[in-house]
Design a protein around this motif. Structure first.
Motif, PDB file in Angstrom:
ATOM      1  N   ASN A  67       1.102  -1.495  -0.174  1.00 20.80           N
ATOM      2  CA  ASN A  67      -0.057  -0.355   0.241  1.00 20.80           C
ATOM      3  C   ASN A  67       0.807   0.957  -0.012  1.00 20.80           C
ATOM      4  O   ASN A  67       0.233   2.539  -0.491  1.00 20.80           O
ATOM      5  CB  ASN A  67      -0.644  -0.170   1.338  1.00 20.80           C
ATOM      6  N   TYR A  73       3.663   1.950  -2.099  1.00 15.75           N
ATOM      7  CA  TYR A  73       4.193   1.833  -2.750  1.00 15.75           C
ATOM      8  C   TYR A  73       2.540   2.236  -3.459  1.00 15.75           C
ATOM      9  O   TYR A  73       3.136   3.031  -4.340  1.00 15.75           O
ATOM     10  CB  TYR A  73       4.878   0.739  -3.459  1.00 15.75           C
ATOM     11  N   VAL A  74       1.561   1.651  -3.697  1.00 15.87           N
ATOM     12  CA  VAL A  74       0.762   2.574  -3.953  1.00 15.87           C
ATOM     13  C   VAL A  74       0.489   4.939  -3.852  1.00 15.87           C
ATOM     14  O   VAL A  74       0.236   5.086  -4.587  1.00 15.87           O
ATOM     15  CB  VAL A  74      -0.800   2.211  -3.670  1.00 15.87           C
ATOM     16  N   TRP A  75       0.691   4.285  -2.897  1.00 13.67           N
ATOM     17  CA  TRP A  75       0.939   6.158  -2.208  1.00 13.67           C
ATOM     18  C   TRP A  75       1.373   6.606  -2.613  1.00 13.67           C
ATOM     19  O   TRP A  75       1.984   8.109  -3.624  1.00 13.67           O
ATOM     20  CB  TRP A  75       0.719   6.165  -0.753  1.00 13.67           C
ATOM     21  N   GLU A  87       2.959   5.971  -5.975  1.00 12.92           N
ATOM     22  CA  GLU A  87       2.876   5.955  -7.454  1.00 12.92           C
ATOM     23  C   GLU A  87       1.538   7.066  -7.594  1.00 12.92           C
ATOM     24  O   GLU A  87       2.224   8.169  -8.408  1.00 12.92           O
ATOM     25  CB  GLU A  87       1.634   4.959  -7.767  1.00 12.92           C
ATOM     26  N   VAL A  88       0.937   7.702  -6.129  1.00 18.84           N
ATOM     27  CA  VAL A  88      -0.651   8.727  -6.204  1.00 18.84           C
ATOM     28  C   VAL A  88       1.020  10.164  -6.350  1.00 18.84           C
ATOM     29  O   VAL A  88       0.413  10.767  -6.814  1.00 18.84           O
ATOM     30  CB  VAL A  88      -1.404   8.484  -5.211  1.00 18.84           C
ATOM     31  N   SER A 145      10.402   3.050  -7.920  1.00 22.91           N
ATOM     32  CA  SER A 145       9.356   2.619  -8.147  1.00 22.91           C
ATOM     33  C   SER A 145       9.504   1.171  -8.449  1.00 22.91           C
ATOM     34  O   SER A 145       9.577   0.457  -7.799  1.00 22.91           O
ATOM     35  CB  SER A 145       8.625   3.547  -8.610  1.00 22.91           C
TER      36      SER A 145
END
Lengths: 568, 140
Positions: A131, A133-135, A137-138, A170
C-alpha cells in the motif's frame, strides 16, 4: 477510531474531488481548498492527541483481519508527520491565494495539491508495504502534474528528470516488495517485523535492506541520487517547490526510518556504515552545490539536499549503535528478536534514542524552515519577477519585514540558537559525539557554517545591495526570463496574505525552538516507539503478537482475528 | 480528426449502444467474475472514443451529456461515500462491505452493497479520466 485514522486521507481526497466538480468556479475551489487543508490539520491534531493518550492505534480497512487486509496504523512518528502535513497544507493553500497565478490556478492546482496531500497522508498512516508503494505512485502522479502545471519548457525538462528517476525508484521498490513477499509471505509491515527477524539468510537481509534504501534514497534525494532535485525544484512556481521540499523528500526519509526500524532492524554494521557515509556526503556535496549557485531557488534546492543528510545521520547513528549491541550482528538476529523486551531495552544505548529523536526534530524543523524559505523566494519572485541574485537588491529598503522574516528563517536553517534548527542539530551532534562518530559530526558542523555562508549570500545580494542599473545588467549578460510566473501576475497584489503566511511559519520555527523541552520529549517518545516496536506490532496484529511463539505460521492470524473487534 | 467513412459511421451507430451495454454488464458481473468497474469504465470510454473518431468529438461530448471531468468527480465521490458508509452508519471500519436487500416490483429482490457502489464509482472515474484524455488529445 477507524474514521480518525482514515480522515487524514479522506479529507484531502474529498476536497480534491469537490475541486474537480467545481472546475469552473475559482472562488469556490479556493474555499474548498482552505476548508480541506484546515480539516486535514484538525484530523491530524485529533489523531495526535489520541495516540499521545493511548499509544499506537490501528484499524483494519474493510474489516479484513490484520496480515491479510490493509491496515492503517499511527504511532507518534506518523502523527508528527501528519501534523507537519496538515500545517504545511494550510500554509501552502493560503499562500497560493496570492502566489500561484491565475492561469495555473485555473488548471486544477487546488485539486492536485489535495490529491498529493491525500497521498502523503496515506504514506504516513499505512501499515502495509505494498500500500505504501501505491501511495508513492499516487504522489508521483500528482506531483508530476503539479510540476508541469503551466507547461513551460524548463518545467517539462525538470519534470522529465524527476519522473524518470522516480520510476526507477518505484521499480526498485516494487522488486524489493516482491522479494520480501517471496521470503516472508506477508506484506503487512508489523507482520513483516515479526517474520523477517526470523529470516536466517543475512546476505538476503542486507541486499534487501540496501535495495529499499536505494529506492527510498532516490525519493529523498540523498547522495549520489540527488541530482534530479535541484534540476526539478527550480522550475515550478516557488509555492509548488515549497510543497515538494517540505513534504515529498520527507516521505522518502519517513519510509527509510519506518522500514529500517521495523523490518530491517537487524542489519549488520556495514549497512549503517554505508548510511553514515551517504549522509555525510549528502550534507557536504549539497552545501557545496548551494555555495556556487546564484539563484535563490537553486540555492534552496541544493540546501534541501544537504539537510536530508542530517535526517539520515540520526538514523545511521542509531542503527550503528543498535547493530553494535547485537552480539555477532545479524547472525544472532533471530535470537535477539525472540528475546524478551527487557533484553532489547538493554541493547539500545541512550544516545541511540537521542539520535533518532534528533532525526524526528530535524524532520519537523526542516519541513517548516525550508518551506518558508521557498515561500520567501515566492514573494521575491512575485514582487520582482525574478529570483536571480544578480538582478535583485534593495529588498531590505523596500520590504523591511520580508527581510526580517527571511533572516529569522535563514538563521534557523543555519542552526543559530533559539530557533528549531539549533536544537535539532544540537541533539544530533551530541548523539553523534556520544556514539563516537567523529567524522559525521565534523561534517555536520562544517555544513552548518557553509549553510550560513549561502544564507548571507542571499541576504547581501537580494536584500542589501543596491539594485543594479539596467545598463549594468546588460553588461553582465542576459538572463532568461523566469517561466515560473506569468507577466500578468507580477506585482504587489496578494502579497499581504503571502507575508502573513511567511510570518506565521517564521514564528512557528522560533516558538518550537523556545518550546524545545516539550518538543524533544515528544520526539523522544516517537524514537522509543520506533526502537521498541512491540506496541506498534501489538496494535496491528492483536495483543498476543510479537511473542516468540508468534513466529510460527497460524498464531498471528488467529491472534489478529480475535483482536480486531476490540480495536474499533 | 474525423475519419470520414460511411462504413465506420454506420457501424458506430450500432456499436456504441452495444459497447455501453457490454460495459454495464462487465461492471455488474465483476463482483464475482472477471470484469468490474475498471474494465467496464474502459469499455464505456472506448465507446466514446469510437464515437469521437467516426463522428467528431462534439458529437462524443453530446453522447456524454456531462463534462468528462464531472464523471471523474462524481465517480470518486461515489467511491468515497461507499467507503464512509460503514463507519458513519454502522460504526464499522472504513470500506467494510455493507449489504442491503430491497424489494423491487416486477424484478424481485435486489441485493446491493457498498462494494457494488464502489465499483460504480470506479466505473465513472475511469470513464471520466479516459474520455477526457482522449477527447483533449483528439481536439488538440
Amino acid at each position: 477510531m477507524s474514521l480518525l485514522l482514515a480522515a487524514p486521507i479522506l479529507i484531502p481526497l474529498t476536497a480534491a474531488v469537490l475541486c474537480v466538480l467545481a472546475w469552473r468556479h475559482r472562488t469556490l475551489q479556493r474555499g474548498i481548498s482552505i476548508a480541506g487543508a484546515a480539516g486535514l490539520l484538525a484530523s491530524a491534531v485529533a489523531l495526535f492527541q489520541q495516540v499521545s493518550a493511548s499509544g499506537p492505534v490501528a484499524s483494519q480497512m474493510g474489516n479484513w483481519p490484520a496480515p491479510f487486509g490493509i491496515t492503517l496504523v499511527a504511532d507518534t512518528l506518523a502523527c508528527i508527520m501528519l501534523l507537519i502535513n496538515g500545517f504545511l497544507a494550510v500554509c501552502i493553500v493560503l499562500f497560493s491565494l496570492g502566489g500561484i497565478g491565475q492561469r495555473r490556478e485555473a488548471g486544477g492546482y487546488h485539486a492536485l495539491v489535495h490529491g498529493m496531500l491525500a497521498a502523503v497522508s496515506g504514506a504516513f498512516v499505512t501499515g502495509d508495504i505494498f500500500n505504501l508503494y501505491v501511495w508513492f505512485e499516487v504522489m508521483l502522479m500528482a506531483s508530476f502534474v503539479l510540476m508541469t502545471l503551466g507547461g513551460q519548457r524548463g518545467q517539462l525538462e525538470g519534470a522529465t528528470k524527476y519522473v524518470t528517476l522516480s520510476l526507477i525508484s518505484s521499480m526498485l521498490f516494487l522488486s524489493g516488495v516482491g522479494v520480501l513477499y517471496a521470503v516472508t509471505g506477508t506484506l503487512n509491515m508489523a507482520d513483516l517485523a515479526v517474520k523477517f527477524a526470523a529470516v536466517e539468510n543475512s546476505a538476503l537481509a542486507v541486499s534487501l535492506g540496501l535495495l529499499f534504501f536505494v529506492s527510498f534514497g532516490i525519493k529523498a534525494a540523498v547522495f549520489p541520487m540527488f541530482f534530479w532535485l535541484p534540476a526539478s525544484y527550480q522550475t515550478p512556481p516557488p509555492v509548488i517547490a515549497a510543497l515538494f521540499a517540505g513534504l515529498l523528500s520527507k516521505v522518502g526519509i519517513y519510509a527509510i526510518i519506518r522500514t529500517f526500524t521495523l523490518i530491517f532492524s537487524h542489519e549488520p554494521q556495514m549497512v549503517y556504515t554505508i548510511m553514515l557515509a551517504v549522509s555525510g556526503l549528502t550534507m557536504v556535496i549539497g552545501v557545496f552545490g548551494a555555495a556556487v549557485q546564484t539563484e535563490i531557488r537553486r540555492i534552496l534546492a541544493f540546501h534541501s539536499v544537504s539537510q536530508i543528510g542530517y535526517m539520515l545521520m540520526g538514523l545511521a547513528v542509531t542503527g550503528a549503535a543498535v547493530a553494535d549491541g547485537l552480539p555477532g550482528g545479524s547472525v544472532a538476529a533471530g535470537a535477539s528478536a525472540s528475546a524478551s523486551t527487557s533484553a532489547v531495552n538493554a541493547a539500545i544505548p541512550e544516545f541511540a534514542v537521542m539520535a533518532l529523536a534528533g532525526t524526528v526534530l530535524f524532520l519537523v524543523h526542516h519541513a517548516i524552515v525550508k518551506t518558508n524559505l521557498f515561500l520567501v523566494g515566492g514573494i521575491v519572485l512575485k514582487l520582482r519577477g525574478t529570483t536571480v541574485l544578480a538582478r535583485l537588491g534593495d529588498l531590505y529598503l523596500t520590504r523591511p519585514w520580508l527581510a526580517v522574516l527571511f533572516m529569522v528563517t535563514a538563521m534557523s536553517l543555519a542552526g543559530v540558537p533559539v530557533a528549531t534548527g539549533f536544537w535539532a542539530k544540537l541533539v544530533l551532534v551530541r548523539a553523534g559525539l556520544a556514539g563516537g562518530e567523529w567524522i559525521i559530526v565534523a561534517a555536520a558542523l562544517g555544513t552548518g557554517v557553509l549553510t550560513l555562508y549561502s544564507m548571507t549570500k542571499i541576504w547581501s545580494e537580494a536584500f542589501w545591495k543596491v539594485t543594479p542599473d539596467a545598463a549594468d545588467l546588460a553588461a553582465a549578460g542576459q538572463h532568461p526570463t523566469d517561466e515560473a510566473i506569468d507577466a500578468a501576475d507580477i506585482g504587489p497584489r496578494g502579497v499581504p496574505i503571502m507575508m502573513t503566511v511567511v510570518a506565521v511559519m517564521a514564528v512557528a520555527t522560533v516558538a518550537l525552538g523556545v518550546l524545545a523541552g516539550p518538543c524533544y520529549r515528544v520526539a523522544e517518545r516517537a524514537a522509543r516507539e520506533l526502537l521498541e516496536p512491540q506496541a506498534y506490532i501489538r496494535a496491528v496484529l492483536g495483543p498476543t503478537a510479537g511473542r516468540p511463539a508468534s513466529a510460527s505460521e497460524p498464531a498471528p492470524a488467529a491472534a489478529s482475528a480475535g483482536g480486531v473487534p476490540s480495536q474499533r | 480528426m474525423i475519419i470520414r467513412s460511411v462504413i465506420l459511421q454506420s457501424a458506430t451507430r450500432l456499436l456504441v449502444p452495444l459497447l455501453v451495454l457490454l460495459s454495464v454488464a462487465a461492471l455488474l458481473r465483476g463482483h464475482n467474475a472477471p470484469g468490474g468497474g475498471f474494465v467496464g469504465g474502459l469499455i464505456a470510454a472506448a465507446a466514446v472514443v469510437l464515437q469521437a473518431y467516426s463522428c467528431g468529438s462534439p458529437s462524443a461530448r453530446r453522447l456524454l451529456v456531462l463534462d468528462p471531468r464531472t464523471y471523474l468527480g462524481i465517480g470518486l465521490l461515489v467511491a468515497i461515500i461507499s467507503g464512509l458508509w460503514a463507519p458513519l452508519l454502522h460504526g464499522q471500519p472504513v470500506f467494510t462491505g455493507v449489504w442491503g436487500t430491497f424489494a423491487v416490483p416486477a424484478v424481485g429482490e435486489l441485493k446491493i452493497g457498498t462494494p457494488v457502489t464502489f465499483d460504480i464509482g470506479v466505473y465513472l472515474t475511469v470513464l471520466g479520466v479516459v474520455a477526457s484524455m482522449a477527447l483533449e488529445l483528439l481536439e488538440d
